[in-house]
Design an enzyme around this catalytic site. Structure first.
Site, PDB file in Angstrom:
ATOM      1  N   MET A 153      41.053  47.962  35.369  1.00 58.73           N
ATOM      2  CA  MET A 153      39.571  47.313  36.183  1.00 58.73           C
ATOM      3  C   MET A 153      39.571  46.148  36.333  1.00 58.73           C
ATOM      4  SD  MET A 153      36.657  47.873  37.481  1.00 58.73           S
ATOM      5  CE  MET A 153      35.643  49.224  37.485  1.00 58.73           C
ATOM      6  N   GLY A 154      39.931  45.333  36.586  1.00 61.30           N
ATOM      7  CA  GLY A 154      40.705  43.763  36.631  1.00 61.30           C
ATOM      8  C   GLY A 154      39.865  43.201  37.733  1.00 61.30           C
ATOM      9  N   ARG A 155      40.771  42.011  38.014  1.00 62.25           N
ATOM     10  CA  ARG A 155      39.380  41.946  39.437  1.00 62.25           C
ATOM     11  C   ARG A 155      39.460  42.550  40.671  1.00 62.25           C
ATOM     12  NH1 ARG A 155      43.599  36.987  38.167  1.00 62.25           N
ATOM     13  NH2 ARG A 155      45.231  39.011  39.199  1.00 62.25           N
ATOM     14  N   ILE A 156      40.306  43.162  41.355  1.00 61.61           N
ATOM     15  CA  ILE A 156      40.180  44.053  42.275  1.00 61.61           C
ATOM     16  C   ILE A 156      39.218  45.130  41.419  1.00 61.61           C
ATOM     17  CG2 ILE A 156      40.801  45.154  44.517  1.00 61.61           C
ATOM     18  CD1 ILE A 156      43.656  43.546  44.668  1.00 61.61           C
ATOM     19  N   GLU A 164      58.810  50.704  51.492  1.00 61.08           N
ATOM     20  CA  GLU A 164      58.486  49.991  52.515  1.00 61.08           C
ATOM     21  C   GLU A 164      58.656  49.077  53.584  1.00 61.08           C
ATOM     22  OE1 GLU A 164      54.423  47.792  51.016  1.00 61.08           O
ATOM     23  OE2 GLU A 164      53.904  50.025  49.549  1.00 61.08           O
ATOM     24  N   ARG A 175      50.317  49.905  44.083  1.00 61.13           N
ATOM     25  CA  ARG A 175      51.808  49.569  44.421  1.00 61.13           C
ATOM     26  C   ARG A 175      52.024  51.224  44.138  1.00 61.13           C
ATOM     27  NH1 ARG A 175      50.809  45.365  45.840  1.00 61.13           N
ATOM     28  NH2 ARG A 175      51.862  43.333  45.560  1.00 61.13           N
ATOM     29  N   HIS A 194      49.821  48.788  53.876  1.00 59.12           N
ATOM     30  CA  HIS A 194      49.736  47.700  53.191  1.00 59.12           C
ATOM     31  C   HIS A 194      48.864  46.458  53.184  1.00 59.12           C
ATOM     32  CE1 HIS A 194      51.415  45.641  49.322  1.00 59.12           C
ATOM     33  NE2 HIS A 194      50.478  45.144  49.318  1.00 59.12           N
TER      34      HIS A 194
END
Ligand code: NAP
Length: 321
Positions: free
Chosen positions: A155-158, A267, A238, A286
């Site tokens: 639960m960070g910025r994004i 990737e 990721r 991505h």
């Protein structure tokens, strides 16, 4: 004498112009192909600064080959492809591009969640391939988003930006995070949960933690077995955070219902990857931050860091291990 910067991907000239006033600029002149390792190792030999993207592995070998390197500006918020400890040990500053990509990545996370839940890509493919032959009572049915339970891991910025979107869909939001965020709980009515509880209770599980030694393989066989059989896993963080072999087994044997993946361990993901053989996986290349406005804002932050450094100021958005 001006310092030298090596740019690992071709960037738009209008953004590089101010950099040229302060640096000798050398650049890998391709937008689509990553700078080959041997070229990178050769180019860094005399540079003061390096401008990287996520496909550039900046490890001890690169740092050892770059004795005068003092600054790495990275065009991403995630920096797991850079050995930041080894950089710090050499007094090399590393900067990233937080905040400017938060809302764009949250849009993509929510779009992927909806596309996976309602199998939009499967439905479109069916139409294009002539498999839409009649209206069926249970044809092309998916999983509701409105009113469902969403578990956000990280639960960070994004994570918070997705939470705001989820509230508009009347979702019940659980979150798991390294630190509890009481203010956010009060503001949005979301609830903290231990990882096992979040996995067992959520209709949608969305991964938004950074990739690190702690989060590598965080979602493996055990965690997938704790999810609901109707559960849907979305990874926009990721690839290595989810054990892809375990995910393949869980999806193939219907231990979970579906997955939406914007990121992979390797990737670009190889076309013969087992996950790509499954109908219940929605895959994207991505593209979390991929809007013109946001990608240019990320480049601008990198340019600002380069200019600050050249003028003897502390660059913003420095990251440490
Ligand atoms: P952020 O603000 O740093 O948020 C990350 C959150 O994860 C923080 O709240 C952090 O907790 C939590 N966390 C870290 N390690 C944890 C652990 N071991 N267990 C539980 N929680 C943990 O980062 P962000 O800007 O939201 O970005 C998140 C990630 O999204 C990036 O690192 C990047 O890999 C990925 N991303 C992907 C795309 C894409 O194109 N798909 C685009 C942008 C970002 P604390 O509060 O304790 O620090």
């Amino acid at each position: 004498m001006k310092p030298t910067v090596y740019i690992c991907r071709e960037m738009p000239e209008e953004l590089i112009a101010p950099v040229r006033e302060h640096y000798e600029v050398r650049m890998w002149e391709s937008t689509s192909e990553a700078v080959p390792r041997d070229v990178l190792l050769r180019e860094v030999a005399d540079v003061d600064a390096l401008w990287t993207v996520i496909s550039d592995q900046i490890d001890e070998e690169v740092l050892n080959a770059a004795p005068s390197l003092q600054l790495i500006v990275n065009m991403a918020v995630g920096y797991n492809h850079i050995d930041v400890q080894a950089a710090a040990a050499r007094n090399i500053i590393v900067t990233n591009t937080p905040d400017v990509l938060t809302e764009t990545t949250a849009d993509l996370a929510f779009a992927l969640l909806m596309a996976t839940g309602r199998d939009l890509i499967g439905a479109e493919n069916a139409l294009r391939e002539g498999r839409w032959t009649s209206w069926e009572p249970l044809g092309f049915t998916g999983t509701d988003v409105y009113g469902a339970t969403l578990g956000i891991i990280g639960m960070g910025r994004i994570g918070e930006a997705v939470l705001r979107r989820a509230k508009g869909f009347d979702m019940d939001v659980l979150y798991h995070n390294r630190n509890r965020k009481s203010e956010m709980e009060d503001m949005y009515g979301c609830r903290y949960a231990e990882l096992s509880d979040l996995l067992a209770s959520s209709d949608y599980v969305l991964i938004l933690v950074p990739y690190s030694e702690e989060t590598k393989g965080m979602i493996g066989e055990k965690q997938l077995s704790e999810m609901k059989e109707t559960g849907i896993l979305i990874n926009v963080a990721r690839g290595g955070i989810v054990d892809e072999d375990a995910l393949y087994d869980a999806l193939r044997t219907k231990k979970i219902h579906a997955a939406g993946l914007d990121v992979f361990e390797t990737e670009p993901v190889p076309l013969d990857h087992p996950l790509l053989t499954l109908p219940n996986v929605t895959v994207l290349p991505h593209i979390g931050s991929a809007t013109v406005k946001t990608r240019k804002a990320m480049m601008k932050l990198n340019v600002e860091a380069l200019l600050a450094f050249a003028q003897g100021e502390e660059p913003n958005h420095q990251v440490r291990g």
